[in-house]
Design an enzyme around this catalytic site. Sequence first.
Site: not given
Length: 403
Positions: A80, A296
């Site tokens: 995040e 990723s």
Amino acid sequence: MHNIIDHHSQVLNFPGGEVKFTSNLNFIPETTEERVHCYRVLDDDGYPINNDFTQIEKEVALKIYTDMVTLQTMDTIFYEAQRQGRISFYVTTLGEEAINIASAAALKTDDFIFPQYREPGVLLWRGFTIQEFAHQLFGNKNDYGKGRQMPIHYGSNKHNYITVSSPVATQLPQAVGAAYALKMDAKNACTIVYFGDGGSSTGDFHAALNFAGVLDAPVIFFCRNNGFAISTPVTDQFRSDGVVTKGQGYGIRSIRVDGNDALAVFTAVQEARKIAVSEHKPVLVEALTYRAGHHSTSDDSTKYRPATEIEWWRTARDPISRFKKWIEREGWLNSEAESELRSNIRKQVLQAIQVAEKVEKPPIKDVFTDVYDVPPANLQKQETFIRETIKRNPQDYPTDVPL
């Protein structure tokens, strides 16, 4: 009358060993009718299938669970943070927590770790703190790499964890060389090298296995076969039955294990270490798993695999949930302790981010150090140039980087 010769009984000592002759024209088949079996201990509901596994004590089991939860929480929050623009890049280990933590638990601190980029849990198990992870991700002055590595390229001399590098599979021959050195020095230790299924498609993989097999290097090759090399599925990588079958071709003992079963991973790696250290032999472990996150933060895996498939693995096959069911039945964890654990870890990660974000970056001089004892003229010239450029155009450079 012609003499009948039994060619099956004839043997010739060719280079490499004795070989029997046969008059039957038989090719070794390219595939077998049945795939190599996968070792597991806990079923999907966390029940032991039998007692044929390494028994672990309560303290070890709780640390395995705690570290898996910590790793999962770190992944959620750091991911995040990247999406918020606070760090530049991140890689998660979602769905592969058991591979990280349980394999680390089966090793000794003197064993050297050669990671790829999805094994931060091994470093976590060895005592690398959440704050140290955060410092590296933000590339501040407390980052041991001095801000010169990509985020998630962790490294620690203290914990015998060789710094991560991006090129795929280069760590494999390095791990074999280090293992051979341990053998030559008569050390009671081994190396373990982690790589993905994509790594087995490189030349370094084959060179490393042959190197280890011929020289009897005490190294554990640990392949986390999660089905994809970024977006390339295993069906587009090789025709063999995964990676485990490649070991025999190089004379290396091999095993396939359920990578979502912490007890199975722990038991398999512990036995592999015994072979590596006591017999000075390499071992190949293939852990079958699934990457439940994107490759990723630069990847959107829904472009090459169904979102429903990802969600099924994230929930129904979650290694943390399976292990949790087992330790709950052992009476080692309850819902109240579980809730408190997750709350505390989340607070620690958020606090680590706040601290790391405020620490200034490494000084400009660190870009030019740690390679040469005496910096050559071209580097000195470059350092002078960058300093002069920053002075002329300060608005183009971050203010938290000391000159």
